[in-house]
Design a protein around this motif. Sequence first.
Motif, PDB file in Angstrom:
ATOM      1  N   LEU A  67       0.692  -1.443   0.103  1.00 41.41           N
ATOM      2  CA  LEU A  67      -0.090   0.006  -0.170  1.00 41.41           C
ATOM      3  C   LEU A  67       0.822   1.381   0.060  1.00 41.41           C
ATOM      4  O   LEU A  67       0.338   2.384  -0.241  1.00 41.41           O
ATOM      5  CB  LEU A  67      -1.041  -0.033   1.237  1.00 41.41           C
ATOM      6  N   VAL A  68       2.289   1.236   0.175  1.00 40.73           N
ATOM      7  CA  VAL A  68       3.177   2.434   0.055  1.00 40.73           C
ATOM      8  C   VAL A  68       3.166   2.838  -1.368  1.00 40.73           C
ATOM      9  O   VAL A  68       3.391   3.919  -1.611  1.00 40.73           O
ATOM     10  CB  VAL A  68       4.511   1.942   0.810  1.00 40.73           C
ATOM     11  N   GLY A  69       2.505   1.873  -2.326  1.00 37.92           N
ATOM     12  CA  GLY A  69       2.507   2.346  -3.580  1.00 37.92           C
ATOM     13  C   GLY A  69       1.546   3.565  -3.984  1.00 37.92           C
ATOM     14  O   GLY A  69       1.489   4.129  -4.882  1.00 37.92           O
ATOM     15  N   ILE A  70       0.499   3.821  -2.826  1.00 40.57           N
ATOM     16  CA  ILE A  70      -0.148   4.925  -2.883  1.00 40.57           C
ATOM     17  C   ILE A  70       0.695   6.257  -2.982  1.00 40.57           C
ATOM     18  O   ILE A  70       0.326   7.170  -3.726  1.00 40.57           O
ATOM     19  CB  ILE A  70      -1.226   5.043  -1.688  1.00 40.57           C
ATOM     20  N   ALA A  71       2.016   6.130  -2.444  1.00 35.43           N
ATOM     21  CA  ALA A  71       2.919   7.333  -2.678  1.00 35.43           C
ATOM     22  C   ALA A  71       3.246   7.556  -3.953  1.00 35.43           C
ATOM     23  O   ALA A  71       4.301   8.440  -4.167  1.00 35.43           O
ATOM     24  CB  ALA A  71       3.722   7.273  -1.268  1.00 35.43           C
ATOM     25  N   GLY A  72       3.064   6.590  -4.675  1.00 35.63           N
ATOM     26  CA  GLY A  72       3.638   6.817  -5.938  1.00 35.63           C
ATOM     27  C   GLY A  72       4.941   6.404  -6.086  1.00 35.63           C
ATOM     28  O   GLY A  72       5.516   5.046  -5.559  1.00 35.63           O
ATOM     29  N   ILE A  73       5.886   6.952  -7.076  1.00 35.20           N
ATOM     30  CA  ILE A  73       7.291   6.659  -7.364  1.00 35.20           C
ATOM     31  C   ILE A  73       8.031   6.361  -5.928  1.00 35.20           C
ATOM     32  O   ILE A  73       8.839   5.447  -5.465  1.00 35.20           O
ATOM     33  CB  ILE A  73       7.951   7.426  -8.048  1.00 35.20           C
ATOM     34  N   ILE A  74       7.767   7.075  -4.961  1.00 36.49           N
ATOM     35  CA  ILE A  74       8.437   7.252  -3.948  1.00 36.49           C
ATOM     36  C   ILE A  74       8.134   5.585  -3.161  1.00 36.49           C
ATOM     37  O   ILE A  74       9.029   5.111  -2.551  1.00 36.49           O
ATOM     38  CB  ILE A  74       8.010   8.231  -2.941  1.00 36.49           C
ATOM     39  N   GLY A  75       6.752   5.464  -3.052  1.00 34.50           N
ATOM     40  CA  GLY A  75       6.480   3.871  -2.371  1.00 34.50           C
ATOM     41  C   GLY A  75       7.034   2.932  -3.125  1.00 34.50           C
ATOM     42  O   GLY A  75       7.576   1.850  -2.376  1.00 34.50           O
ATOM     43  N   LEU A  76       7.185   3.195  -4.498  1.00 28.92           N
ATOM     44  CA  LEU A  76       8.041   1.881  -5.415  1.00 28.92           C
ATOM     45  C   LEU A  76       9.440   1.752  -4.804  1.00 28.92           C
ATOM     46  O   LEU A  76       9.956   0.985  -4.637  1.00 28.92           O
ATOM     47  CB  LEU A  76       7.678   2.162  -6.582  1.00 28.92           C
ATOM     48  N   ILE A  77      10.142   2.834  -4.736  1.00 29.65           N
ATOM     49  CA  ILE A  77      11.410   2.923  -4.322  1.00 29.65           C
ATOM     50  C   ILE A  77      11.638   2.197  -2.816  1.00 29.65           C
ATOM     51  O   ILE A  77      12.332   1.476  -2.808  1.00 29.65           O
ATOM     52  CB  ILE A  77      11.971   4.358  -4.232  1.00 29.65           C
ATOM     53  N   VAL A  78      10.686   2.456  -1.917  1.00 32.41           N
ATOM     54  CA  VAL A  78      10.727   1.769  -0.731  1.00 32.41           C
ATOM     55  C   VAL A  78      10.489   0.363  -0.860  1.00 32.41           C
ATOM     56  O   VAL A  78      11.228  -0.230  -0.353  1.00 32.41           O
ATOM     57  CB  VAL A  78       9.372   2.343   0.310  1.00 32.41           C
ATOM     58  N   LEU A  79       9.607  -0.123  -1.706  1.00 28.90           N
ATOM     59  CA  LEU A  79       9.420  -1.622  -2.086  1.00 28.90           C
ATOM     60  C   LEU A  79      10.745  -2.149  -2.570  1.00 28.90           C
ATOM     61  O   LEU A  79      11.124  -3.388  -2.026  1.00 28.90           O
ATOM     62  CB  LEU A  79       8.311  -1.708  -2.795  1.00 28.90           C
ATOM     63  N   ILE A  80      11.440  -1.188  -3.527  1.00 29.23           N
ATOM     64  CA  ILE A  80      12.625  -1.731  -4.089  1.00 29.23           C
ATOM     65  C   ILE A  80      13.853  -1.970  -3.062  1.00 29.23           C
ATOM     66  O   ILE A  80      14.493  -3.086  -3.192  1.00 29.23           O
ATOM     67  CB  ILE A  80      13.016  -1.083  -5.093  1.00 29.23           C
ATOM     68  N   LEU A  81      13.752  -1.204  -2.118  1.00 26.60           N
ATOM     69  CA  LEU A  81      14.844  -1.277  -1.120  1.00 26.60           C
ATOM     70  C   LEU A  81      14.551  -2.419  -0.162  1.00 26.60           C
ATOM     71  O   LEU A  81      15.474  -2.810   0.787  1.00 26.60           O
ATOM     72  CB  LEU A  81      14.673   0.036  -0.299  1.00 26.60           C
ATOM     73  N   LEU A  82      13.314  -3.037   0.277  1.00 26.25           N
ATOM     74  CA  LEU A  82      12.982  -3.933   1.127  1.00 26.25           C
ATOM     75  C   LEU A  82      13.754  -5.145   0.508  1.00 26.25           C
ATOM     76  O   LEU A  82      13.775  -5.598  -0.464  1.00 26.25           O
ATOM     77  CB  LEU A  82      11.613  -4.347   1.110  1.00 26.25           C
ATOM     78  N   PRO A  83      14.191  -6.015   1.675  1.00 29.28           N
ATOM     79  CA  PRO A  83      14.968  -7.220   1.456  1.00 29.28           C
ATOM     80  C   PRO A  83      14.074  -8.446   0.725  1.00 29.28           C
ATOM     81  O   PRO A  83      12.868  -8.232   1.305  1.00 29.28           O
ATOM     82  CB  PRO A  83      15.526  -7.615   2.704  1.00 29.28           C
ATOM     83  N   ASP A  84      14.309  -9.223  -0.119  1.00 25.28           N
ATOM     84  CA  ASP A  84      13.645 -10.043  -0.766  1.00 25.28           C
ATOM     85  C   ASP A  84      13.745 -11.476   0.159  1.00 25.28           C
ATOM     86  O   ASP A  84      14.762 -12.021   0.436  1.00 25.28           O
ATOM     87  CB  ASP A  84      14.178 -10.655  -2.049  1.00 25.28           C
ATOM     88  N   GLN A  85      12.701 -11.764   0.840  1.00 27.01           N
ATOM     89  CA  GLN A  85      12.578 -12.586   1.659  1.00 27.01           C
ATOM     90  C   GLN A  85      12.622 -14.109   1.202  1.00 27.01           C
ATOM     91  O   GLN A  85      13.041 -15.170   1.963  1.00 27.01           O
ATOM     92  CB  GLN A  85      10.996 -12.756   2.463  1.00 27.01           C
ATOM     93  N   HIS A  86      12.481 -14.331  -0.177  1.00 22.54           N
ATOM     94  CA  HIS A  86      12.519 -15.546  -1.026  1.00 22.54           C
ATOM     95  C   HIS A  86      14.185 -15.883  -1.304  1.00 22.54           C
ATOM     96  O   HIS A  86      14.083 -17.118  -1.683  1.00 22.54           O
ATOM     97  CB  HIS A  86      11.764 -15.610  -2.176  1.00 22.54           C
ATOM     98  N   LYS A  87      14.840 -15.050  -1.167  1.00 22.86           N
ATOM     99  CA  LYS A  87      16.130 -15.290  -1.611  1.00 22.86           C
ATOM    100  C   LYS A  87      16.925 -16.374  -0.456  1.00 22.86           C
ATOM    101  O   LYS A  87      17.787 -17.053  -0.817  1.00 22.86           O
ATOM    102  CB  LYS A  87      17.198 -14.112  -1.570  1.00 22.86           C
ATOM    103  N   ASN A  88      16.353 -16.251   0.574  1.00 22.20           N
ATOM    104  CA  ASN A  88      17.056 -17.047   1.622  1.00 22.20           C
ATOM    105  C   ASN A  88      16.437 -18.515   1.644  1.00 22.20           C
ATOM    106  O   ASN A  88      16.886 -19.393   2.409  1.00 22.20           O
ATOM    107  CB  ASN A  88      16.540 -16.623   3.001  1.00 22.20           C
ATOM    108  N   GLU A  89      15.394 -18.959   0.770  1.00 24.19           N
ATOM    109  CA  GLU A  89      14.861 -20.263   0.795  1.00 24.19           C
ATOM    110  C   GLU A  89      15.332 -20.992  -0.197  1.00 24.19           C
ATOM    111  O   GLU A  89      16.066 -20.755  -1.095  1.00 24.19           O
ATOM    112  CB  GLU A  89      13.299 -19.999   0.345  1.00 24.19           C
TER     113      GLU A  89
END
Length: 89
Positions: A67-89
């Motif tokens: 839902l941070v996508g509501i903030a537009g490009i800034i929200g997308l950047i936040v999502l890009i910076l989040l770690p990928d939880q599936h890499k550790n599996e």
Amino acid sequence: MLSEKQTKTNIGVASGFVLFVIGFVLSRNDDPVGSVGFLLILLSVGPFTWGCMNYAEGKGHSKWVGLVGIAGIIGLIVLILLPDQHKNE
């Protein structure tokens, strides 16, 4: 990221972005077309946020984080910076 989520992410973010750009260009007019542009900008929030929600799920986070996508490009950047939880599996 999961393939199905990646496809939905691409569709949502791309369509939302395209609607936003078209709406922005049209909203620069002073005639009634400007109102249509503003409407397109508002309509772009839905698909863009949906794409961000799929992106968050694809990275192993709750879809509600997207839902941070509501903030537009800034929200997308936040999502890009989040770690990928599936890499550790």
